[in-house]
Design a protein around this motif. Structure first.
Motif, short mmCIF file in Angstrom:
data_model
loop_
_atom_site.label_atom_id
_atom_site.label_comp_id
_atom_site.label_asym_id
_atom_site.label_seq_id
_atom_site.Cartn_x
_atom_site.Cartn_y
_atom_site.Cartn_z
N LYS A 10 20.09 30.76 39.07
CA LYS A 10 21.29 30.21 38.71
C LYS A 10 22.52 31.13 39.22
O LYS A 10 22.53 32.10 39.30
CB LYS A 10 21.32 30.04 37.11
CG LYS A 10 20.65 28.99 36.69
CD LYS A 10 21.04 28.72 35.10
CE LYS A 10 19.96 27.75 34.45
NZ LYS A 10 19.97 27.90 33.11
N ILE A 11 23.65 30.13 39.52
CA ILE A 11 24.68 30.76 40.12
C ILE A 11 25.90 30.67 39.11
O ILE A 11 26.04 29.58 38.60
CB ILE A 11 25.14 29.98 41.67
CG1 ILE A 11 23.82 30.35 42.49
CG2 ILE A 11 26.38 30.60 42.00
CD1 ILE A 11 23.56 31.76 42.88
N LEU A 12 26.74 31.49 39.22
CA LEU A 12 28.01 31.30 38.11
C LEU A 12 29.17 31.97 38.98
O LEU A 12 29.01 32.78 39.85
CB LEU A 12 27.43 32.56 37.05
CG LEU A 12 28.58 32.54 35.99
CD1 LEU A 12 28.20 31.32 34.84
CD2 LEU A 12 28.54 33.64 35.06
N THR A 13 30.41 31.41 38.73
CA THR A 13 31.44 31.80 39.08
C THR A 13 32.51 32.43 38.35
O THR A 13 32.48 31.96 37.07
CB THR A 13 32.31 30.58 39.73
OG1 THR A 13 31.25 29.51 40.60
CG2 THR A 13 33.56 30.93 40.68
N LEU A 14 32.94 33.61 38.51
CA LEU A 14 33.84 34.26 37.89
C LEU A 14 35.03 34.21 38.63
O LEU A 14 35.29 34.58 39.78
CB LEU A 14 33.66 35.91 37.39
CG LEU A 14 32.21 36.11 37.01
CD1 LEU A 14 31.95 37.83 36.74
CD2 LEU A 14 31.94 35.53 35.39
N LYS A 15 36.15 34.06 37.69
CA LYS A 15 37.54 33.82 38.46
C LYS A 15 38.39 35.14 37.66
O LYS A 15 38.58 35.01 36.71
CB LYS A 15 38.28 32.70 38.15
CG LYS A 15 38.12 31.65 39.17
CD LYS A 15 39.03 30.46 38.82
CE LYS A 15 38.35 29.07 39.20
NZ LYS A 15 39.04 27.76 38.40
N GLY A 16 38.71 35.81 38.72
CA GLY A 16 39.67 36.92 38.34
C GLY A 16 40.93 36.57 38.13
O GLY A 16 41.34 35.39 38.34
N GLY A 17 42.01 37.50 37.65
CA GLY A 17 43.35 37.39 37.11
C GLY A 17 44.15 36.43 38.19
O GLY A 17 44.88 35.58 38.01
N ASP A 18 44.01 36.85 39.47
CA ASP A 18 44.69 36.25 40.57
C ASP A 18 43.91 35.06 41.10
O ASP A 18 44.34 34.94 42.62
CB ASP A 18 45.21 37.24 41.59
CG ASP A 18 44.17 38.52 41.35
OD1 ASP A 18 43.22 38.30 40.91
OD2 ASP A 18 44.88 39.69 41.45
N ASN A 19 43.05 34.42 40.36
CA ASN A 19 42.26 33.31 40.83
C ASN A 19 41.32 33.34 42.07
O ASN A 19 41.03 32.58 42.32
CB ASN A 19 43.37 32.02 41.32
CG ASN A 19 43.83 31.35 40.03
OD1 ASN A 19 42.89 30.97 39.15
ND2 ASN A 19 44.69 30.70 39.96
N GLU A 20 41.15 34.49 42.31
CA GLU A 20 39.99 34.76 43.19
C GLU A 20 38.86 34.25 42.50
O GLU A 20 38.49 35.02 41.55
CB GLU A 20 40.09 36.46 43.63
CG GLU A 20 39.54 36.53 44.96
CD GLU A 20 39.48 38.10 45.58
OE1 GLU A 20 38.83 38.39 46.19
OE2 GLU A 20 40.74 38.70 45.41
N GLU A 21 37.73 34.04 43.21
CA GLU A 21 36.43 33.56 42.75
C GLU A 21 35.35 34.61 43.24
O GLU A 21 35.20 35.01 44.50
CB GLU A 21 36.25 32.19 42.96
CG GLU A 21 37.01 31.14 42.35
CD GLU A 21 36.66 29.83 42.42
OE1 GLU A 21 35.68 29.54 43.34
OE2 GLU A 21 37.25 28.92 41.79
N PHE A 22 34.54 34.80 42.27
CA PHE A 22 33.31 35.83 42.71
C PHE A 22 32.16 34.88 42.29
O PHE A 22 32.00 34.29 41.28
CB PHE A 22 33.26 37.06 42.10
CG PHE A 22 34.63 37.86 42.15
CD1 PHE A 22 34.77 38.54 43.40
CD2 PHE A 22 35.91 37.64 41.45
CE1 PHE A 22 35.89 39.26 43.66
CE2 PHE A 22 36.96 38.26 41.72
CZ PHE A 22 36.86 39.17 42.73
N ILE A 23 31.24 34.47 43.17
CA ILE A 23 30.12 33.81 43.01
C ILE A 23 28.95 34.85 43.02
O ILE A 23 28.73 35.80 43.78
CB ILE A 23 30.02 32.74 44.09
CG1 ILE A 23 31.02 31.89 43.95
CG2 ILE A 23 28.51 32.05 43.77
CD1 ILE A 23 31.21 30.94 45.18
#
Lengths: 163, 174
Positions: A10-23
């Motif tokens: 499963k893949i998950l996306t984390l969004k940092g404070g400056d809207n950068e996405e980490f998959i």
């Protein structure tokens, strides 16, 4: 939106404070109690973490990956990684520690707190206030009372830098 | 699959000043002498360091870390005590790392004796009459109420969870 699954992973996306996405793989974030609960109970696939700077998030994800790869044979390598992990400017280390506490990554929290403690133990009171952004709310009289009570605690060369 | 996005901004930390839990955890890792200094950083820090929860957690952690110290009296009768890390004796370190501790209550005449200790607290008798509980780490002293008979001597046996100290009458031991 990254709610897809690739094979069994499963893949998950984390969004940092400056809207950068980490998959990243969902299994990685399970090391965080906070994210684990969100993933398991609410079936989220994208988690905004507005209070955590992307720079901090990059570091934490790096740790989660390394920690997930930890085996008895690469213990030494991991220890060296940990040492390097906290070898950043104090302000950044505090950001990481606050984020780790928020995300509830238990083993890492104690390690980060120990690293912060090691860095502040030779600092002057004034330096510690600057590092933690604290305004003193003691009167000068009260403060000198502390110094009088335990003069030995204030002895020695105390470091005034905030790094 | 449904995509659920939850906002968790409401309870997020302000990165500019670490929250209580983080301060608590960081302070927990510091030795007592440093904590005495950190008490004057702010009222908030002072209240954390002085709180019973913190004291208990700190004791538990330092016992786990085995950062044990030995405390001794240089010669019977004088209100002067010394402390040094147990490791420096066990491993016969060449440099002396002992620290002098002044007993905070001095009278010109009087015999000072360590009657017993538990959890880092010491029970000190002065002139075989007055009894004090002393926490040398934070230099705090409490005089105990006088025992019923003046020649009785008490020593601390154990501490309860609520930090009550059970005293044993040493004169009734033999």
């Amino acid at each position: 939106m990254a709610s897809s699954t690739t094979g069994e992973k499963k893949i998950l996306t984390l969004k940092g404070g400056d809207n950068e996405e980490f998959i990243l793989e969902e299994s990685l974030v399970l090391q965080s109690e906070l994210l684990k609960n969100m993933v398991k109970e609410e079936r989220v696939s994208s988690i905004p973490l507005p209070s955590i700077k992307s720079k901090t998030l990059v570091k934490i994800i790096e740790y989660l990956k390394k920690h997930a790869e930890l085996t008895p044979s690469n213990k030494e390598e991991f220890k060296n990684f940990e040492k390097e992990f906290v070898n950043v400017v104090l302000e950044e280390l505090l950001d990481i520690t606050v984020a780790v506490n928020y995300l509830k990554i238990n083993g890492l929290l104690e390690f980060c707190c120990q690293a912060v403690a090691d860095r502040i133990k030779d600092k002057s009171v004034e330096a510690v206030r600057k590092i933690f952004r604290i305004e003193s709310d003691f009167t000068p009289e009260e403060e000198s009372e502390f110094r009088k009570e335990t003069p030995e605690a204030f002895e020695g060369d105390l470091d005034d830098t905030t790094n | 699959m449904d995509t659920v996005t939850t906002s968790i901004a409401s309870s997020s930390p302000d990165s500019r000043s670490p929250p209580y839990d983080v301060i608590f955890e960081i302070l927990l890792q510091l030795p007592v002498m440093i904590l005495l200094m950190m008490k004057c950083v702010s009222r908030f820090w002072n209240s954390i360091i002085s709180s019973p929860q913190f004291i208990k957690a700190h004791l538990k952690l330092s016992t786990k870390k085995q950062d044990l110290r030995l405390l001794f009296n240089d010669s019977l009768g004088r209100p002067q005590f010394y402390t040094c890390p147990l490791s420096s004796i066990l491993y016969q370190e060449s440099h002396q790392r002992h620290v002098k501790l002044d007993f905070p209550c001095k009278s010109s005449s009087g015999e000072y004796k360590i009657e017993g200790s538990c959890n880092g607290l010491l029970c000190i008798s002065v002139s075989r009459r007055d009894l004090f509980l002393w926490n040398p780490s934070i230099r705090e002293l409490k005089k105990l109420p006088p025992p019923l008979a003046s020649d009785n001597r008490f020593r601390p046996l154990c501490m309860h969870q609520n930090n009550d100290v059970l005293l044993q009458n040493a004169s009734k031991l033999s």
